[in-house]
Design a protein around this motif. Structure first.
Motif, PDB file in Angstrom:
ATOM      1  N   GLN A 253      55.870 -37.742  15.560  1.00  0.00           N
ATOM      2  CA  GLN A 253      54.954 -37.862  16.285  1.00  0.00           C
ATOM      3  C   GLN A 253      54.857 -39.392  16.826  1.00  0.00           C
ATOM      4  OE1 GLN A 253      53.746 -34.533  18.184  1.00  0.00           O
ATOM      5  NE2 GLN A 253      51.834 -36.075  18.540  1.00  0.00           N
ATOM      6  N   ILE A 254      55.262 -39.506  17.641  1.00  0.00           N
ATOM      7  CA  ILE A 254      55.042 -41.394  18.012  1.00  0.00           C
ATOM      8  C   ILE A 254      53.802 -41.527  19.561  1.00  0.00           C
ATOM      9  CG2 ILE A 254      57.137 -40.798  20.059  1.00  0.00           C
ATOM     10  CD1 ILE A 254      58.058 -43.830  18.989  1.00  0.00           C
ATOM     11  N   THR A 255      52.993 -42.151  19.355  1.00  0.00           N
ATOM     12  CA  THR A 255      52.171 -43.050  20.165  1.00  0.00           C
ATOM     13  C   THR A 255      52.277 -44.425  21.029  1.00  0.00           C
ATOM     14  OG1 THR A 255      50.784 -43.724  18.617  1.00  0.00           O
ATOM     15  CG2 THR A 255      50.366 -41.742  19.868  1.00  0.00           C
ATOM     16  N   GLY A 256      52.337 -44.164  22.104  1.00  0.00           N
ATOM     17  CA  GLY A 256      52.333 -45.936  22.757  1.00  0.00           C
ATOM     18  C   GLY A 256      51.215 -46.015  23.868  1.00  0.00           C
ATOM     19  N   THR A 257      51.534 -46.817  24.488  1.00  0.00           N
ATOM     20  CA  THR A 257      50.895 -47.416  25.718  1.00  0.00           C
ATOM     21  C   THR A 257      52.129 -48.460  26.651  1.00  0.00           C
ATOM     22  OG1 THR A 257      48.486 -48.000  25.011  1.00  0.00           O
ATOM     23  CG2 THR A 257      49.307 -48.643  26.975  1.00  0.00           C
ATOM     24  N   VAL A 258      52.249 -47.472  27.787  1.00  0.00           N
ATOM     25  CA  VAL A 258      52.746 -48.638  28.868  1.00  0.00           C
ATOM     26  C   VAL A 258      52.201 -49.085  29.652  1.00  0.00           C
ATOM     27  CG1 VAL A 258      55.105 -48.083  30.508  1.00  0.00           C
ATOM     28  CG2 VAL A 258      54.633 -46.220  29.184  1.00  0.00           C
ATOM     29  N   THR A 259      52.302 -50.583  30.109  1.00  0.00           N
ATOM     30  CA  THR A 259      51.748 -51.540  30.983  1.00  0.00           C
ATOM     31  C   THR A 259      53.112 -52.357  32.088  1.00  0.00           C
ATOM     32  OG1 THR A 259      51.647 -53.082  29.436  1.00  0.00           O
ATOM     33  CG2 THR A 259      50.035 -51.719  29.431  1.00  0.00           C
ATOM     34  N   ASP A 260      52.496 -53.448  32.927  1.00  0.00           N
ATOM     35  CA  ASP A 260      53.090 -54.174  33.298  1.00  0.00           C
ATOM     36  C   ASP A 260      52.934 -55.469  33.137  1.00  0.00           C
ATOM     37  OD1 ASP A 260      50.636 -55.175  33.997  1.00  0.00           O
ATOM     38  OD2 ASP A 260      50.977 -54.421  37.029  1.00  0.00           O
ATOM     39  N   GLN A 261      53.684 -56.185  33.616  1.00  0.00           N
ATOM     40  CA  GLN A 261      53.841 -57.480  33.367  1.00  0.00           C
ATOM     41  C   GLN A 261      52.768 -58.064  33.343  1.00  0.00           C
ATOM     42  OE1 GLN A 261      57.089 -57.930  37.063  1.00  0.00           O
ATOM     43  NE2 GLN A 261      57.833 -59.891  35.032  1.00  0.00           N
ATOM     44  N   GLU A 262      51.871 -57.798  34.077  1.00  0.00           N
ATOM     45  CA  GLU A 262      50.390 -58.334  34.078  1.00  0.00           C
ATOM     46  C   GLU A 262      49.204 -57.485  32.299  1.00  0.00           C
ATOM     47  OE1 GLU A 262      48.287 -59.000  37.773  1.00  0.00           O
ATOM     48  OE2 GLU A 262      50.086 -59.868  38.629  1.00  0.00           O
ATOM     49  N   GLY A 263      49.496 -57.204  31.990  1.00  0.00           N
ATOM     50  CA  GLY A 263      49.350 -56.480  30.951  1.00  0.00           C
ATOM     51  C   GLY A 263      48.190 -54.950  31.862  1.00  0.00           C
ATOM     52  N   LEU A 264      48.362 -54.744  32.835  1.00  0.00           N
ATOM     53  CA  LEU A 264      47.544 -52.844  33.825  1.00  0.00           C
ATOM     54  C   LEU A 264      48.116 -52.067  33.303  1.00  0.00           C
ATOM     55  CD1 LEU A 264      47.032 -54.801  36.693  1.00  0.00           C
ATOM     56  CD2 LEU A 264      45.394 -54.856  34.533  1.00  0.00           C
ATOM     57  N   PRO A 265      47.804 -50.951  32.453  1.00  0.00           N
ATOM     58  CA  PRO A 265      48.513 -49.580  32.355  1.00  0.00           C
ATOM     59  C   PRO A 265      48.670 -49.129  32.774  1.00  0.00           C
ATOM     60  CG  PRO A 265      45.686 -49.528  32.527  1.00  0.00           C
ATOM     61  CD  PRO A 265      46.283 -51.458  32.335  1.00  0.00           C
ATOM     62  N   LEU A 266      50.441 -48.029  33.141  1.00  0.00           N
ATOM     63  CA  LEU A 266      51.025 -47.913  34.137  1.00  0.00           C
ATOM     64  C   LEU A 266      50.765 -45.978  34.166  1.00  0.00           C
ATOM     65  CD1 LEU A 266      54.257 -49.939  34.858  1.00  0.00           C
ATOM     66  CD2 LEU A 266      52.098 -50.194  36.191  1.00  0.00           C
TER      67      LEU A 266
ATOM     68  N   ASN B 200      57.452 -41.705  33.889  1.00  0.00           N
ATOM     69  CA  ASN B 200      58.635 -40.543  33.337  1.00  0.00           C
ATOM     70  C   ASN B 200      59.086 -41.568  32.100  1.00  0.00           C
ATOM     71  OD1 ASN B 200      58.023 -38.683  35.021  1.00  0.00           O
ATOM     72  ND2 ASN B 200      59.370 -39.863  36.294  1.00  0.00           N
ATOM     73  N   ILE B 201      58.846 -40.749  30.433  1.00  0.00           N
ATOM     74  CA  ILE B 201      59.086 -41.098  29.376  1.00  0.00           C
ATOM     75  C   ILE B 201      60.273 -39.756  29.746  1.00  0.00           C
ATOM     76  CG2 ILE B 201      58.923 -41.775  27.140  1.00  0.00           C
ATOM     77  CD1 ILE B 201      55.886 -42.309  28.099  1.00  0.00           C
ATOM     78  N   ILE B 202      61.273 -40.074  28.901  1.00  0.00           N
ATOM     79  CA  ILE B 202      62.486 -38.534  28.355  1.00  0.00           C
ATOM     80  C   ILE B 202      63.192 -39.477  27.735  1.00  0.00           C
ATOM     81  CG2 ILE B 202      62.375 -37.499  30.621  1.00  0.00           C
ATOM     82  CD1 ILE B 202      65.540 -39.106  31.284  1.00  0.00           C
ATOM     83  N   ILE B 203      63.975 -38.682  26.574  1.00  0.00           N
ATOM     84  CA  ILE B 203      64.609 -38.474  25.614  1.00  0.00           C
ATOM     85  C   ILE B 203      66.355 -38.767  26.206  1.00  0.00           C
ATOM     86  CG2 ILE B 203      65.235 -38.138  22.944  1.00  0.00           C
ATOM     87  CD1 ILE B 203      62.448 -36.984  23.128  1.00  0.00           C
TER      88      ILE B 203
ATOM     89  N   GLU C 270      46.029 -41.314  32.574  1.00  0.00           N
ATOM     90  CA  GLU C 270      45.948 -43.107  33.247  1.00  0.00           C
ATOM     91  C   GLU C 270      45.311 -43.869  32.965  1.00  0.00           C
ATOM     92  OE1 GLU C 270      42.513 -39.897  31.733  1.00  0.00           O
ATOM     93  OE2 GLU C 270      44.092 -40.155  32.193  1.00  0.00           O
ATOM     94  N   ASN C 271      45.020 -44.347  31.338  1.00  0.00           N
ATOM     95  CA  ASN C 271      45.608 -45.445  30.683  1.00  0.00           C
ATOM     96  C   ASN C 271      46.665 -45.880  30.302  1.00  0.00           C
ATOM     97  OD1 ASN C 271      42.683 -45.169  30.855  1.00  0.00           O
ATOM     98  ND2 ASN C 271      42.450 -43.749  29.869  1.00  0.00           N
ATOM     99  N   GLY C 272      47.717 -45.438  30.353  1.00  0.00           N
ATOM    100  CA  GLY C 272      49.274 -45.405  30.741  1.00  0.00           C
ATOM    101  C   GLY C 272      49.401 -44.975  28.743  1.00  0.00           C
TER     102      GLY C 272
ATOM    103  N   THR D 177      40.420 -37.558  39.403  1.00  0.00           N
ATOM    104  CA  THR D 177      41.284 -36.517  38.192  1.00  0.00           C
ATOM    105  C   THR D 177      40.459 -37.363  37.425  1.00  0.00           C
ATOM    106  OG1 THR D 177      43.784 -37.735  39.481  1.00  0.00           O
ATOM    107  CG2 THR D 177      43.846 -37.073  37.148  1.00  0.00           C
ATOM    108  N   VAL D 178      40.350 -35.858  36.985  1.00  0.00           N
ATOM    109  CA  VAL D 178      40.067 -36.072  35.434  1.00  0.00           C
ATOM    110  C   VAL D 178      40.538 -36.339  33.964  1.00  0.00           C
ATOM    111  CG1 VAL D 178      38.741 -34.148  34.188  1.00  0.00           C
ATOM    112  CG2 VAL D 178      38.549 -34.226  36.162  1.00  0.00           C
ATOM    113  N   PRO D 179      39.585 -37.233  33.557  1.00  0.00           N
ATOM    114  CA  PRO D 179      40.020 -37.663  32.515  1.00  0.00           C
ATOM    115  C   PRO D 179      40.642 -37.042  31.244  1.00  0.00           C
ATOM    116  CG  PRO D 179      38.030 -38.951  32.640  1.00  0.00           C
ATOM    117  CD  PRO D 179      38.492 -38.033  33.908  1.00  0.00           C
ATOM    118  N   ALA D 180      42.266 -37.263  31.018  1.00  0.00           N
ATOM    119  CA  ALA D 180      42.335 -36.100  30.367  1.00  0.00           C
ATOM    120  C   ALA D 180      41.943 -36.532  28.922  1.00  0.00           C
ATOM    121  CB  ALA D 180      44.176 -37.062  29.814  1.00  0.00           C
TER     122      ALA D 180
END
Length: 1001
Positions: A41-54, A58-61, A72-74, A948-951
């Protein structure tokens, strides 16, 4: 009848091309088995240049089928192997590849693409183009915009959202018709409808039902599409964008693309929606007291004594009664139920999506009437592992069932408020006292009209790369629209006073339209230094067949037998058949140098069977240029993020006329003693050819502050010549007109502006605004011989095609209270046609829309306003009856002239058909310019609120709840029912309010 064909195109070409593609080696399709490797398992967070979550990244192998999206929290979680490479992609940001390399946490900061438009692909029909690199004018809405509206027709979803595209809803009846004009009206008498293309297959633009003049106004063929299965709608407008469609794109092209499957774990999407609809605004009509005052004053003005024969409402009906006919006839509530489901998934080579939907919508009319649509779709996409071979199959089907009355009863809202009840004490239709003094509107409810329509669209696309940069493609499509209509007039619906000349009858109609198309093409791409060359060449083979059968039956002994033709005493039938053949070759050359200078050349050679020998083929073409000046060195590192100047010029044609118009035609006479003959209905005339539309456009596109502010402005000029009109013939010929070309020239010019701003963007809150406005102008520049044509009293040189030649209203004579009109020729009287003037037009001065989108965490609010400044028919003349007769009126009539010296725009009341007031009113009604007034409006077109109900609250499931509103508020000075469509009294677009839930499993 011998079918028209096109010489020079061998009939075996489509078959040969199909066989070539079907014979491609199937080994290219095979995919090797995946190797088994230990996963973690791998986890992570995706943000923009200002540190805001995106959210939604799309994340594919890479080179594998697995994939996921950020929440919704990136954040994201997925199973990977140590050797995997993750690909992160999101619109407006640069794609990134990150190696796992044994890590358990991978956090990514997405880099905003300064050229954010670069990653957006726009469908241009035969090819796709990056938004920033397009040379033509293309407007677009996507599935997200469409899904926020509780509509069943794609045209309804487009209203007000695209510059240069004016869409008018003709009726609020479900399954009804729409008008659409893209950059104005080009043709005087030919068709002005755009070309509709669904997944590469032409779709008919003509009415879908067999009967074209009933309550739905013929319906609209696009009602047969499942709106919720549409991924995007692109509208091609200028010459550069439309020239590749040749004559078919003369009035613009509407490209509809349905949703496709995507690689990844199979998912199930469910959407349930329910709501209500009602008429949003009513006219302010006279109440009982005002109505009686009007009627009694009319008799007093005329010096006539009321009698049961001329004043049934005053002497026979209950004058203490009050019925609000608006509330009674169109004041009901319609109910909407919409259920949809779709399953999608697949792997890196093959993806799928299939599902369907059910929609049921009732009416606001009394009675059990309603509309139902059952739809299904299937899409399969496959590509070989080396990506050289691709194949796609798409099928869309919808069955519509519309159960209505034959006539819109909205016009009955002007019944007197003292009119009798619709049913008598025994529950039968009430025709009033004295054997039938009441024209009962409920009789129309028994004259049913049912229409059933089956819509099928199928297409197959094959694509193979023979050599690097060289691809061969073929698209094959088929559409079928089958309509079966039944209109019934039972004995019980016929007024007792009409039984001497009217009887129960039924009309049956069957209409079948089938179209097939085959389009082989070659595409070549090559890099030349800092430039990129793209070449497209192809051909079109298309055929459309129309078949119809109409049967009129009468002489039924009972209402129970009206839908059984065999029970009729008299049967009359009429059938029709036509075949349209269209062949073409086309090409496109696009050269892009250094992502700055772009040249686009397009050409097409069209052949249409609607013209006679020697006139069937014509060539059309266009050139488009674009300069992305923001790429120049002197503008680097400036406030300007993006800047493009583009221009285009070209020609297209128009063949939207009837089939076989150049041939002699004959019809059979009514049989006499078992024998029938033939009589001519049209003269032979092979000399007419294509209308020609020349289009010019200049546009500027800007992006500021990293494209958080984008502005697009365009000026266009379209000139349509060689107009296909009916040339008037003298009566001695036995024919009123003959199809011909006239050297008339119609011009449409306009300015289009579109502005988008990202007003606020923070971690939890964002706010975007989009505004578009169009300022169109239409003008008839030339029409040699207009004064001797059949259009001399319809059009005027230098004026819009939408004018009315009218008498100029100069007010009410203060001493008599009678309408006055200008005596143009000075002969002492106002008469037709000598005193007509080209005064006013019913058209739009400008139109557009404004959309605000706000989001806060899981909440999303969208508000869209549509605005139109236009002229239309005034509500004072909606009744088509002079004030004072036994017809209810708008309350404005109470401001009537009563005595010499009064200043008013309403004549004194009269009940006489021959009074001076009635004569002047009829003059005004048909020819007066005071029947045309302001019909501008601002409409709260759409409001959509979703959550949108939080995951974290769900276990592997996504959920969204929402409420939507349509036509919630109309701000207007127009006093009629609805300003949008003021040319006739029809049910206006309904105010809809719905709620729903969307689940993804």
């Amino acid at each position: 009848m011998k079918h028209a064909t096109l010489a020079g195109f061998p009939c075996w070409c489509p078959i040969t091309i199909v066989l070539i593609f079907l014979s491609l080696p199937v080994s290219l399709i095979a995919s090797p088995p995946l190797q088994s490797t230990a996963q973690h398992q791998i986890t992570g967070t995706v943000t923009d240049q200002e540190g805001l979550p995106l959210a939604g990244v799309n994340i594919i192998i890479k080179d594998r089928e697995a994939g996921t999206m950020s929440d919704e929290n990136g954040k994201y979680t997925m199973a990977v192997q140590d050797t995997d490479i993750l690909i992160f992609s999101f619109v407006g940001f640069k794609m990134q590849e990150v190696a796992v390399a044994g890590k358990t946490d991978v956090h990514v900061t997405m880099q905003e693409d300064i050229m954010a438009l670069e990653g957006v692909e726009v469908n241009a029909g035969y090819y796709t183009v990056k938004e920033r690199e397009r040379t033509g004018s293309i407007s677009r809405i996507n599935a997200e915009d469409i899904g926020k509206q509780p509509v069943s027709n794609p045209l309804a979803a487009m209203q007000g959202r695209m510059p240069g595209v004016y869409i008018q809803q003709n009726t609020g009846v479900p399954g009804g018709d729409f008008n659409i004009q893209i950059r104005g009206r080009n043709s005087i008498a030919g068709g002005n409808a755009p070309l509709y293309v669904v997944d590469g297959v032409p779709f008919p633009s003509e009415p879908s039902s067999a009967f074209g003049n009933l309550i739905t106004n013929g319906g609209n063929s696009l009602n047969g599409l499942d709106v919720n299965n549409i991924a995007s709608i692109e509208v091609l407008k200028d010459a550069d964008a439309t020239a590749i469609y040749g004559s078919r794109g003369a009035n613009g092209v509407v490209l509809i693309t349905t949703k496709k499957g995507s690689a990844g774990k199979a998912s199930l999407d469910l959407n349930i929606q329910s709501g209500t609809g009602s008429v949003g605004r009513f006219m302010d009509l006279l109440d009982t007291g005002q109505y009686l005052q009007m009627r009694r004053e009319a008799f007093a003005n005329d010096g006539v004594e009321p009698t049961p024969a001329n004043a049934r409402d005053l002497l026979l009906w209950d004058t203490s009664r009050y019925t609000d006919w608006q509330k009674k006839l169109v004041g009901g509530t319609s109910y909407l139920t919409d259920l949809r489901g779709a399953v999608s998934g697949g792997n890196a080579q093959t993806s799928f999506r299939f599902g369907g939907g059910y929609r049921k919508e009732t009416t606001v009319f009394p009675g059990d009437f309603g509309y139902r649509k059952l739809s299904g779709f299937l899409n399969l996409t496959h590509r070989s592992e080396d990506n050289r071979f691709r194949a796609e199959v798409s099928v869309n089907y919808a069955a519509e069932d519309n159960n209505l009355m034959s006539r819109d009863i909205t016009s009955f809202i002007f019944l007197p408020p003292v009119a009798p009840p619709v049913y008598d004490n025994n529950g039968n239709l009430n025709w009033g006292p004295e054997g039938g003094s009441f024209n009962n509107p409920y009789s129309i409810l028994r004259r049913t009209y049912t229409t059933g329509t089956d819509n099928l669209i199928g297409n197959v696309g094959l694509d193979y790369e023979f050599l690097p940069g060289l691809r061969a493609k073929v698209g094959m499509g088929y559409t079928s629209i089958r309509a079966k209509d039944v209109q019934v007039t039972p004995w019980s619906s016929i007024h007792p006073l009409s039984l001497s000349y009217e009887e129960a009858n039924s009309t049956f109609g069957n209409k079948n339209t089938k179209t097939w198309i085959v389009e082989p093409r070659l595409e070549y791409a090559k890099t030349i230094g800092r430039g990129e060359l793209r070449i497209l060449a192809g051909s079109t083979f298309q055929q459309t067949k129309n078949e119809s059968l109409y049967v009129y039956a009468s002489g039924f002994s009972s209402d129970a037998l009206l839908e059984d033709v065999a029970s009729a005493g008299t049967i009359r039938s009429n059938s029709g058949y036509s075949e349209y053949n269209y062949h073409a070759v086309f090409g496109r050359v696009n050269f892009n140098w250094d992502s700055r200078y772009i040249l686009n050349l397009t050409g097409r050679r069209d052949g249409s069977s609607r013209f006679g020998p020697g006139k069937r083929f014509a060539g059309f073409g266009a050139v488009g240029l674009a300069w992305i000046f923001s790429e120049e060195r002197f503008l680097k590192n400036s406030l300007l993020s993006f800047g493009k100047l583009r221009a285009s010029y070209g020609t297209s044609g128009n063949d939207q006329i009837g089939d076989y118009g150049y041939l002699d035609t004959y019809s059979s006479t009514v049989p006499y003693q078992d024998h029938a003959g033939l009589y001519p209905t049209r003269l032979f005339n092979p000399g007419y050819g294509w209308e020609v539309n020349k289009k010019l456009e200049i546009a500027l596109e800007l992006g500021l502050a990293h494209n958080r502010v984008t502005l697009s402005t365009a000026w266009f000029r379209n000139r349509s010549s060689n107009q296909l009109v009916g040339l008037s013939l003298p009566p001695v010929t036995g024919f009123s007109s003959i199809q011909a070309n006239l050297p008339a020239l119609v011009q449409n010019t306009g300015i289009e502006i579109a502005l988008h701003t990202q007003n606020i963007r923070s971690e939890d809150f964002s706010w975007d605004t989009s505004v578009n406005i169009t300022i169109p102008r239409n003008k008839l520049l030339e029409y040699p011989g207009l004064e001797n044509s059949g259009y001399t009293n319809t059009y005027a040189i230098g004026k819009s095609l939408n004018i009315r030649k009218t008498f100029r209203y100069t007010g009410i004579e203060p001493q008599t209270g009678i309408y006055r009109f200008e005596d143009v020729n000075g002969d002492g009287r106002v008469s037709y046609p000598d005193d007509l003037q080209a005064i006013k037009a019913i058209e739009q001065d400008f139109f557009g829309g404004m959309h605000n989108s706000l989001s806060y965490k899981g909440l999303q609010l969208d508000v869209f306003f549509q605005f139109v400044r236009q002229t239309g028919n005034t509500s004072l003349f909606a009744t088509r009856s002079v004030p004072g007769t036994s017809v209810n009126q708008p309350v404005e009539v109470m401001e009537r002239w009563q005595q010499p010296g009064d200043v008013s725009n309403v004549q004194p009341f009269t009940q006489s058909a021959s009074s001076a007031q009635t004569i002047a009113f009829n003059q005004s009604l048909f020819y007066g310019d005071n029947t045309i007034g302001d019909a501008s409006f601002i409409r709260l077109k759409t409001v959509s609120l979703s959550y949108t109900v939080p995951a974290r609250y769900l276990s592997g499931m996504k959920a969204r709840v929402y409420v939507q509103g349509q036509n919630l508020l109309t701000i207007t000075g127009y006093s009629g029912l609805d300003p949008e469509y003021s040319t006739s009294m029809r049910l206006p677009p309904l105010q809809m309010l719905t709620a729903g839930v969307q689940l993804t499993l």
